[in-house]
Each structure stands twice: as C-alpha cells, then as structure tokens.
Design a protein around this motif. Structure first.
Motif, PDB file in Angstrom:
ATOM      1  N   LEU A   1     111.897 103.139  99.224  1.00  0.00           N
ATOM      2  CA  LEU A   1     112.101 101.701  99.007  1.00  0.00           C
ATOM      3  C   LEU A   1     111.228 100.874  99.960  1.00  0.00           C
ATOM      4  O   LEU A   1     110.558  99.911  99.554  1.00  0.00           O
TER       5      LEU A   1
ATOM      6  N   ILE B   1     110.201 105.429  93.679  1.00  0.00           N
ATOM      7  CA  ILE B   1     110.650 104.069  93.375  1.00  0.00           C
ATOM      8  C   ILE B   1     109.422 103.297  92.899  1.00  0.00           C
ATOM      9  O   ILE B   1     108.355 103.375  93.522  1.00  0.00           O
TER      10      ILE B   1
ATOM     11  N   SER C   1     114.110 103.409  89.984  1.00  0.00           N
ATOM     12  CA  SER C   1     113.984 104.601  90.834  1.00  0.00           C
ATOM     13  C   SER C   1     114.375 105.896  90.139  1.00  0.00           C
ATOM     14  O   SER C   1     115.281 105.911  89.299  1.00  0.00           O
TER      15      SER C   1
ATOM     16  N   SER D   1     117.404  95.240  91.047  1.00  0.00           N
ATOM     17  CA  SER D   1     117.378  96.701  90.967  1.00  0.00           C
ATOM     18  C   SER D   1     118.625  97.138  90.222  1.00  0.00           C
ATOM     19  O   SER D   1     119.729  96.675  90.527  1.00  0.00           O
TER      20      SER D   1
ATOM     21  N   HIS E   1     123.286  94.491 100.799  1.00  0.00           N
ATOM     22  CA  HIS E   1     122.799  95.438 101.796  1.00  0.00           C
ATOM     23  C   HIS E   1     121.424  96.018 101.448  1.00  0.00           C
ATOM     24  O   HIS E   1     120.550  96.122 102.316  1.00  0.00           O
ATOM     25  N   TRP E   2     121.223  96.383 100.179  1.00  0.00           N
ATOM     26  CA  TRP E   2     119.984  97.086  99.830  1.00  0.00           C
ATOM     27  C   TRP E   2     118.744  96.237 100.107  1.00  0.00           C
ATOM     28  O   TRP E   2     117.673  96.758 100.411  1.00  0.00           O
TER      29      TRP E   2
ATOM     30  N   TYR F   1     116.338  96.500 103.429  1.00  0.00           N
ATOM     31  CA  TYR F   1     115.125  97.329 103.544  1.00  0.00           C
ATOM     32  C   TYR F   1     113.901  96.478 103.187  1.00  0.00           C
ATOM     33  O   TYR F   1     112.846  96.594 103.801  1.00  0.00           O
TER      34      TYR F   1
ATOM     35  N   GLU G   1     113.421 100.054 108.900  1.00  0.00           N
ATOM     36  CA  GLU G   1     114.657 100.852 108.807  1.00  0.00           C
ATOM     37  C   GLU G   1     115.460 100.755 110.112  1.00  0.00           C
ATOM     38  O   GLU G   1     116.674 100.625 110.092  1.00  0.00           O
TER      39      GLU G   1
ATOM     40  N   PRO H   1     117.286 110.058  93.820  1.00  0.00           N
ATOM     41  CA  PRO H   1     118.723 109.838  94.015  1.00  0.00           C
ATOM     42  C   PRO H   1     118.981 109.289  95.415  1.00  0.00           C
ATOM     43  O   PRO H   1     118.425 109.781  96.397  1.00  0.00           O
ATOM     44  N   GLY H   2     119.807 108.243  95.507  1.00  0.00           N
ATOM     45  CA  GLY H   2     120.075 107.613  96.808  1.00  0.00           C
ATOM     46  C   GLY H   2     121.088 108.413  97.601  1.00  0.00           C
ATOM     47  O   GLY H   2     121.992 109.027  97.035  1.00  0.00           O
ATOM     48  N   GLY H   3     120.927 108.429  98.914  1.00  0.00           N
ATOM     49  CA  GLY H   3     121.890 109.098  99.782  1.00  0.00           C
ATOM     50  C   GLY H   3     121.935 110.601  99.581  1.00  0.00           C
ATOM     51  O   GLY H   3     122.914 111.244  99.949  1.00  0.00           O
ATOM     52  N   ALA H   4     120.876 111.185  99.009  1.00  0.00           N
ATOM     53  CA  ALA H   4     120.854 112.628  98.731  1.00  0.00           C
ATOM     54  C   ALA H   4     119.964 113.359  99.724  1.00  0.00           C
ATOM     55  O   ALA H   4     119.582 114.508  99.504  1.00  0.00           O
ATOM     56  N   GLY H   5     119.589 112.687 100.804  1.00  0.00           N
ATOM     57  CA  GLY H   5     118.726 113.322 101.802  1.00  0.00           C
ATOM     58  C   GLY H   5     117.275 113.416 101.358  1.00  0.00           C
ATOM     59  O   GLY H   5     116.484 114.142 101.954  1.00  0.00           O
ATOM     60  N   LEU H   6     116.914 112.683 100.297  1.00  0.00           N
ATOM     61  CA  LEU H   6     115.535 112.737  99.803  1.00  0.00           C
ATOM     62  C   LEU H   6     114.793 111.445 100.129  1.00  0.00           C
ATOM     63  O   LEU H   6     113.718 111.175  99.616  1.00  0.00           O
ATOM     64  N   SER H   7     115.412 110.652 100.995  1.00  0.00           N
ATOM     65  CA  SER H   7     114.780 109.463 101.552  1.00  0.00           C
ATOM     66  C   SER H   7     114.418 108.395 100.527  1.00  0.00           C
ATOM     67  O   SER H   7     113.289 107.913 100.484  1.00  0.00           O
ATOM     68  N   SER H   8     115.403 108.028  99.747  1.00  0.00           N
ATOM     69  CA  SER H   8     115.194 106.867  98.868  1.00  0.00           C
ATOM     70  C   SER H   8     114.942 105.628  99.714  1.00  0.00           C
ATOM     71  O   SER H   8     114.238 104.712  99.293  1.00  0.00           O
TER      72      SER H   8
HETATM   73  P1  ADP Z   1     118.469 108.384 101.572  1.00  0.00           P
HETATM   74  O1  ADP Z   1     117.337 107.706 102.244  1.00  0.00           O
HETATM   75  O2  ADP Z   1     118.686 109.767 102.066  1.00  0.00           O
HETATM   76  O3  ADP Z   1     118.386 108.345 100.083  1.00  0.00           O
HETATM   77  P2  ADP Z   1     119.912 106.251 102.812  1.00  0.00           P
HETATM   78  O4  ADP Z   1     121.359 106.007 103.044  1.00  0.00           O
HETATM   79  O5  ADP Z   1     119.012 106.270 103.985  1.00  0.00           O
HETATM   80  O6  ADP Z   1     119.791 107.586 101.961  1.00  0.00           O
HETATM   81  O7  ADP Z   1     119.351 105.142 101.829  1.00  0.00           O
HETATM   82  C1  ADP Z   1     120.051 104.817 100.646  1.00  0.00           C
HETATM   83  C2  ADP Z   1     120.105 103.315 100.510  1.00  0.00           C
HETATM   84  O8  ADP Z   1     118.795 102.818 100.129  1.00  0.00           O
HETATM   85  C3  ADP Z   1     121.016 102.844  99.389  1.00  0.00           C
HETATM   86  O9  ADP Z   1     122.335 102.684  99.874  1.00  0.00           O
HETATM   87  C4  ADP Z   1     120.412 101.510  99.001  1.00  0.00           C
HETATM   88  O10 ADP Z   1     120.816 100.491  99.900  1.00  0.00           O
HETATM   89  C5  ADP Z   1     118.936 101.752  99.221  1.00  0.00           C
HETATM   90  N1  ADP Z   1     118.298 102.136  97.951  1.00  0.00           N
HETATM   91  C6  ADP Z   1     117.819 103.351  97.618  1.00  0.00           C
HETATM   92  N2  ADP Z   1     117.286 103.338  96.371  1.00  0.00           N
HETATM   93  C7  ADP Z   1     117.433 102.078  95.912  1.00  0.00           C
HETATM   94  C8  ADP Z   1     117.079 101.404  94.700  1.00  0.00           C
HETATM   95  N3  ADP Z   1     116.482 102.026  93.691  1.00  0.00           N
HETATM   96  N4  ADP Z   1     117.397 100.101  94.591  1.00  0.00           N
HETATM   97  C9  ADP Z   1     118.007  99.459  95.588  1.00  0.00           C
HETATM   98  N5  ADP Z   1     118.352 100.028  96.749  1.00  0.00           N
HETATM   99  C10 ADP Z   1     118.063 101.313  96.911  1.00  0.00           C
END
Ligand code: ADP
Ligand code: MG
Length: 381
Positions: free
Chosen positions: A128, A50, A114, A66, A86-87, A90, A157, A117-124
């Motif tokens: 963030l 990111i 970014s 974003s 929600h995002w 963080y 978190e 990939p979000g929610g792919a277990g790669l800790s987006s």
């Molecule tokens: P993971 O950490 O495995 O990708 P999480 O559910 O823990 O999955 O985190 C994903 C969440 O992080 C998304 O739902 C969003 O709220 C936030 N997020 C991730 N990447 C971005 C981004 N580029 N911009 C805004 N929010 C993001």
C-alpha cells in the motif's frame, strides 16, 4: 501485469485515469526478524499486488476509495496527521514524506484494488505504501531512487501506522524483479538481486488465516530484547557478534534475552549460507536452513504459533520424497503465512495435501498458492 486488478481499479474511478501504480506484497525466504538487527534478509516480491488508478481532480484534496474500506478524504494543504479511517494513515504517511521533501501534491481521486491478503504476513501494508509513493511520483512527474522511496515508505509505517518495522518489506516491494530474490544487507541498506530462476524449483505460500492479536506488542518487545542484548554484549552492531560472544554472556543476558540473541546471530549466518547454497543449486541445504530458521523462530525468538507450526510440520512430513526441501514461517509471526520450498513438479500434490491436512487439524480453510519472484513497484503505461 495484473490486468484484472488494473481493470477493476479503472472502473472504480469517476474519471479517466491518468496514472496507474502497482506495488507487490512480499514473502521472505529466509532471514526473519533480523532486518532491524543489521542482518541479511532474502525476501522476494510476489505476483500479488496493490494497484491504484488515479487522476487529478482539480481540488486540493485526495479522495481515496478501496473496496471493503470506508472512503477517505485528505486535505493536501495541511500537514498530515494520523486519523480515520485507519487504512488511509498509510497513504497520509507517504503524502507526508513527499511534503517533507518539498513537493506540492495536486488534488487527486484514487481507487485502490488488491490481490495481497491483508494481515497475512505478506506485507499488504508495504504494498500500500509503495504503490502510493509510486502513484505520487507519477502524479508529480518525478522519480525518487528506489532506496529513497523504500525508506520514505518505511518512515510512513513508523510514524503513521505506528509499526516500528525494519527495512525489509518496503525494500522487497520496491526492488523486486522477476526471477530475483532481494538480498538486503540491512546494515548498509545495500541490495543484491540473487538469481532464482531454476524452473524445477517452486515456492508455496500458505496463509494460515489466523492473526493473533498479541502480535503488535510482541513485535515491539522483540525489538527491545534485541536492543538490550546488543547493549549487554557491548558491540556496535549484530554483525560484530558471534555465537561464542552470546554463549560467553549467556547467564548475564538471562532468559529470554539470551535466546533472542542466539536467534539473531544464527539467523544472520543462515541467511548468508542460504545465498551460497542457492548459488550452488544446493536446494537440500537451502531447505535445511529454512527448517532451522523456523525452529529458531519458534523456540528462541518465540514468534511462531500453533497454526504456523502445524502448517510447517505438514510440509515437512511430506518431506523430500514428496518434493519438499524445507518450510518455515514468514513475516512477523503469531499467525500469517508459511513458505515452503519444493520441486515444481510436486506443487499441486503438496498444496492439496497441505490444504486438506491443515483443515483437518484446525478446522480452518487456509489459502495456499504458488508464487514466483516478480517485478517491484512501477507505473503502468
Ligand atoms: P500485512 O502488512 O502483513 O498485510 P498489516 O497489519 O501490516 O498486515 O497491514 C494491513 C493493513 O494495511 C490493513 O489493516 C489496512 O489498514 C491496510 N491495507 C492493506 N491492504 C489494503 C487495501 N487494499 N486497501 C486499504 N487498506 C489496505
Ligand atoms: Mg505490514
């Protein structure tokens, strides 16, 4: 250096950027669901990140943008609270961490871009948080220690995303280095950078593209099981527990807590053996340990799912004759990604086979790519 991402982030700002922060996602090679059990884990920062471009805006608000997400405005004069969108929680969580340290954060505008990939277990989510913390360091002209920064992001978190994660993700995103795994002793929070530079070795990351909803409650439940087990075993730390201890109390612990306990002690041992195997260039053993880790997560910890098992089995069927040493799910589970250790010269064929066979088996087009251990969170000059 993620040039394209940086350019996209710069374009998203209405004024010239004065600070650019980068933080990567991570993949975990081995040591799963034991970062909250005083275990050893061995993730690395991937070359997907990111990027945040930002500039002070002369106000007392943070204006955040974003792609694909609603814009957010945060009042920096007030104590931070969980809110919408929600995002931005963080980001609020990280801002809160800096405010708790006594820093007065100036108003700023920021654009987030970014490739994780979000929610792919790669800790987006960790990417963030760590990118945000790095950005605030840049805006304030200060620098926290890596450990302090990672712990502040973990707290964000916990408190603002309400995910009771261990320390692995934020440590990997912060401490990552090129050609190094980030071995973390989660009891002492000490980091050892483990060389991973053999050019004949590659890691394939395969995103199953599924994310089963039960994951949040199930994660908390697994944590609860491990805490319950440790109490029954009467030990201060999982590092003081042996497999013999678990077997001796098997019936008292009861199912499924006894199997959760078996996963924790065997996974801690596997991760230590994996570090040793890597140092000896014994990739066959490393692969076997990864396979055993997956089986334990599937059968004892029960955090895998059909799609993860399919992806792992596809890689295993290719086997060592096709260049695959081992494969396992990575991250929290119930979907997300797998990690496959293989011979570099075979990666293209392996990825093509996995893509085709996974799509045939599930009807889902996966996202499969290679990644090398990469640099952790940093500011771009
Ligand atoms: P993971 O950490 O495995 O990708 P999480 O559910 O823990 O999955 O985190 C994903 C969440 O992080 C998304 O739902 C969003 O709220 C936030 N997020 C991730 N990447 C971005 C981004 N580029 N911009 C805004 N929010 C993001
Ligand atoms: Mg996350």
């Amino acid at each position: 250096m993620p040039r394209d991402l940086i350019n996209a982030a710069l374009k998203g700002l209405s004024r010239p950027a004065t600070v650019i922060a980068v933080a990567p996602g991570r993949v975990n090679l081995i040591g799963e669901h034991i970062d909250y059990c005083d275990g050893f884990v061995m993730p690395f920062a991937i070359d997907r990140s990111i990027v945040i471009a930002a500039a002070k805006n002369g106000s007392s608000e943070a204006h955040l943008r974003s792609e694909g997400q609603p814009d957010a405005a945060i009042d920096l004069t007030l104590p931070q609270e969980i809110g919408e969108p929600h995002w931005a929680n963080y980001v609020r969580g990280v801002i809160d961490g800096f405010q708790q340290l006594g820093y007065d954060i100036p108003g700023f505008e920021a654009c987030f871009v970014s490739s994780v990939p979000g929610g792919a277990g790669l800790s987006s989510s960790a990417a963030l948080e760590c990118a945000t913390a790095t950005l605030l360091e840049g805006l304030l002209g200060i620098s926290l220690s890596k450990k302090q920064k990672a712990l502040l992001c973990q707290k964000a978190e916990h408190d603002f995303a309400q995910v009771p994660c261990g320390i692995m993700d934020q440590f990997a995103s912060t401490f990552g280095e090129e050609n190094r795994l980030v071995m973390i002793d989660c009891r002492s929070a000490e980091v050892t950078l483990v060389p991973f530079e053999n050019p004949d070795l590659a890691v394939i990351i395969a995103n199953t593209k599924v994310h089963h909803q039960l994951s949040d409650g199930a994660y908390a439940m697994r944590r609860q099981h491990t805490e319950e087990a440790l109490k029954w075993l009467g030990k201060p730390s999982w590092r003081d527990v042996t497999l013999t201890d678990v077997k001796a109390r098997w019936n008292d612990l009861g199912d499924p807590v006894n199997r959760r306990a078996r996963h924790v002690v065997t996974e801690i041992a596997r991760t230590q053996k994996a570090a040793h195997a890597l140092a000896q260039n014994d990739f066959l053993l490393l692969g076997e340990l990864m396979d055993a880790s997956h089986d334990s997560l599937r059968d004892d910890f029960e955090v895998s799912c059909e799609e993860l098992d399919i992806m792992v089995n596809l890689a295993r069927e290719i086997g060592i004759s096709g260049g695959v040493f081992g494969a396992r799910m990575t991250g929290g589970g119930f979907g997300g990604s797998t990690v496959t250790l293989c011979k570099r010269e075979c990666t293209d064929v392996i990825m093509t086979t996995m893509r085709r066979s996974y799509q045939q088996a599930t009807g889902i087009v996966p996202e499969i790519f290679c990644s090398r251990p990469s640099r952790g969170a940093h500011l771009v000059d």
